[in-house]
Enzyme design. Structure first.
Site, PDB file in Angstrom:
ATOM      1  N   GLU A  90       0.831  -1.191   0.000  1.00 53.96           N
ATOM      2  CA  GLU A  90       0.000   0.000   0.000  1.00 53.96           C
ATOM      3  C   GLU A  90       0.868   1.245   0.000  1.00 53.96           C
ATOM      4  OE1 GLU A  90      -4.007  -1.581   2.228  1.00 53.96           O
ATOM      5  OE2 GLU A  90      -2.450  -0.677   3.436  1.00 53.96           O
ATOM      6  N   CYS A 344       0.153   4.646   7.875  1.00 57.07           N
ATOM      7  CA  CYS A 344       1.555   4.396   7.625  1.00 57.07           C
ATOM      8  C   CYS A 344       2.146   3.711   8.829  1.00 57.07           C
ATOM      9  CB  CYS A 344       2.283   5.691   7.364  1.00 57.07           C
ATOM     10  SG  CYS A 344       2.002   6.233   5.717  1.00 57.07           S
TER      11      CYS A 344
HETATM   12  N1  SAH Z   1      10.199   0.213   9.454  1.00 57.33           N
HETATM   13  C1  SAH Z   1      10.278   1.619   9.580  1.00 57.33           C
HETATM   14  C2  SAH Z   1       9.267   2.368   8.743  1.00 57.33           C
HETATM   15  C3  SAH Z   1       7.869   1.822   8.669  1.00 57.33           C
HETATM   16  S1  SAH Z   1       6.972   1.909  10.153  1.00 57.33           S
HETATM   17  C4  SAH Z   1      10.203   2.030  11.048  1.00 57.33           C
HETATM   18  O1  SAH Z   1       9.891   1.202  11.883  1.00 57.33           O
HETATM   19  O2  SAH Z   1      10.490   3.184  11.322  1.00 57.33           O
HETATM   20  C5  SAH Z   1       6.530   3.651  10.236  1.00 57.33           C
HETATM   21  C6  SAH Z   1       6.174   4.129  11.637  1.00 57.33           C
HETATM   22  O3  SAH Z   1       4.907   3.625  12.085  1.00 57.33           O
HETATM   23  C7  SAH Z   1       7.202   3.690  12.672  1.00 57.33           C
HETATM   24  O4  SAH Z   1       7.552   4.738  13.518  1.00 57.33           O
HETATM   25  C8  SAH Z   1       6.431   2.621  13.401  1.00 57.33           C
HETATM   26  O5  SAH Z   1       6.965   2.393  14.663  1.00 57.33           O
HETATM   27  C9  SAH Z   1       5.027   3.176  13.424  1.00 57.33           C
HETATM   28  N2  SAH Z   1       4.014   2.181  13.805  1.00 57.33           N
HETATM   29  C10 SAH Z   1       4.061   0.848  13.631  1.00 57.33           C
HETATM   30  N3  SAH Z   1       2.971   0.254  14.153  1.00 57.33           N
HETATM   31  C11 SAH Z   1       2.206   1.241  14.670  1.00 57.33           C
HETATM   32  C12 SAH Z   1       0.949   1.267  15.369  1.00 57.33           C
HETATM   33  N4  SAH Z   1       0.272   0.153  15.619  1.00 57.33           N
HETATM   34  N5  SAH Z   1       0.475   2.466  15.767  1.00 57.33           N
HETATM   35  C13 SAH Z   1       1.166   3.602  15.496  1.00 57.33           C
HETATM   36  N6  SAH Z   1       2.333   3.644  14.849  1.00 57.33           N
HETATM   37  C14 SAH Z   1       2.868   2.476  14.438  1.00 57.33           C
END
Ligand code: SAH
Ligand code: SF4
Length: 371
Positions: A90, A344
């Protein structure tokens, strides 16, 4: 499998071998951007050997746009894209009005800027316990072309000015494709400013150490999520391989070279990392760096999740400590696009069972810093 014309390395090598000048590559891309998915034979003014080569080894788009879903307020559009290997990712478009804050109603000329959240992998092997993508495990890496194709599709909906790598996957675990994709995005005909591109990582230390040399001026966002090694290990298994002390050293090294703010993402989990003492620990940990902290409300990822979102009160108290005592610029991520799960960082794609995973907003706050 045919390659995408946006797989620059592959296209250059083939052109080289066939004695075709690489100066034709931007011409091909420009045509593709204006006519996504068109026949490669329709690109004007190429040498005839180029058409033969393109026809046999490349596709104008290797991925296909399966669906686009717009949120009720029309701020967010989620694109579901199927890759050549049958898996899907996505990408999420967010529109903001530079004068009104949020885009609201009809676009006004010059006032709307859009941010695209792209995926870099199908699934992710880092296994963060709060993340829906992490629960899928790792499926495959996207090629540079597949990453760029997300931008090509998104540009048909909105003029994209910012790109954030906060969709599915850990971008620094797909390093060479990430670097090539960002280089393409900053060149003709896309010409995005590197300052408007943000790479978010769980903290892959060896990759952070070379990131500035490979991609100067790109923004770095780090998913820190905990103020000490113990809590980090509890919620992020990758913290064992990339310990907090070493990660902080890598960030210091990065900042010595780049001089840009580093964005620190901190997901607020009730009773886990959201207490006042955690804010103090985090404040002290970040004292030596130039950072902007982004507090992210946790979006529940289904019944299996053992986490709860922090209360507004705890988020406000946390923010107050970081701002008031440690003088750290601290924002709280707004929630957007929930009605379409335009989240995201928590995208899980499964065509047969497309589960709503809530909706974290894309970094309105980070983007707002650069108006
Ligand atoms: N792998 C990378 C980028 C993708 S995740 C990373 O971890 O930074 C993008 C962001 O969304 C990250 O900060 C991640 O921790 C956050 N994220 C993941 N799951 C989430 C959730 N359930 N609620 C809010 N943010 C979330
Ligand atoms: Fe992977 Fe990022 Fe999800 Fe962690 S938060 S599992 S690194 S996508």
């Amino acid at each position: 499998m045919a390659r995408s014309v946006f797989d620059r390395g592959a296209l250059r090598t083939e052109f080289d071998n066939a004695g075709i000048s690489p100066r034709f590559i931007p011409i091909i891309w420009k045509h593709m951007l204006q006519n996504p998915g068109c026949d490669l034979d329709d690109v004007p003014s190429l040498p005839s050997s180029a058409y033969t080569l393109l026809r046999s080894k490349f596709r104008s788009m290797t991925s296909s746009l399966i669906s686009s879903i717009e949120s009720k307020d029309r701020v967010t559009t989620k694109l579901l894209i199927r890759l050549q290997n049958g898996t899907s990712v996505e990408a999420v478009i967010m529109r903001y009005d530079t004068r009104l804050g949020k885009y609201n109603g009809k676009p006004r000329s010059g006032g709307v800027r859009s941010t695209l959240c792209v995926s870099s992998q199908v699934g992710c092997k880092m296994g963060c316990k709060f993340c829906a993508t992490g629960s899928m495990g790792f499926k495959s890496n996207l090629s540079s072309g597949e990453i760029v194709e997300q931008l090509v599709y998104a540009n048909q909906f909105s003029h994209i000015r910012n790109v954030v790598f906060m969709g599915m996957g850990e971008p620094l675990n797909n390093y060479s494709a990430l670097v090539e994709a960002i280089q393409i995005m900053t060149e003709f005909p896309f010409q995005l400013s590197p300052k408007r591109i943000t790479v978010s990582t769980v903290g892959i230390i060896h990759a952070i150490n070379k990131l500035h040399d490979d991609l100067p001026n790109v923004n770095l966002a780090v998913s820190l999520h905990a103020p000490d090694q113990d809590i980090r290990c509890q919620i992020m298994p990758a913290a064992r391989a990339f310990p907090l002390g070493k990660l902080m050293e890598a960030l210091q090294g990065y900042q010595n070279k780049s001089d840009q703010n580093i964005f620190i993402e901190y997901i607020m989990l009730d009773g886990v990392n959201d207490q006042e003492q955690h804010a103090h620990q985090l404040g002290r940990l970040l004292e030596m760096l130039k950072v902007v902290v982004n507090l992210i409300p946790f979006n529940p990822i289904g019944t299996s999740s053992c986490f709860k979102s922090s209360t507004d009160q705890n988020v406000a108290r946390f923010q107050k400590v970081l701002r008031g005592i440690y003088n750290i610029r601290t924002t709280v991520r707004q929630q957007m696009g929930q009605d379409i799960s335009g989240a995201c960082g928590q995208l899980v794609v499964n065509l047969s069972e497309q589960r709503s995973a809530g909706g974290a907003s894309l970094l309105t706050d980070i983007e707002d810093l650069r108006i």
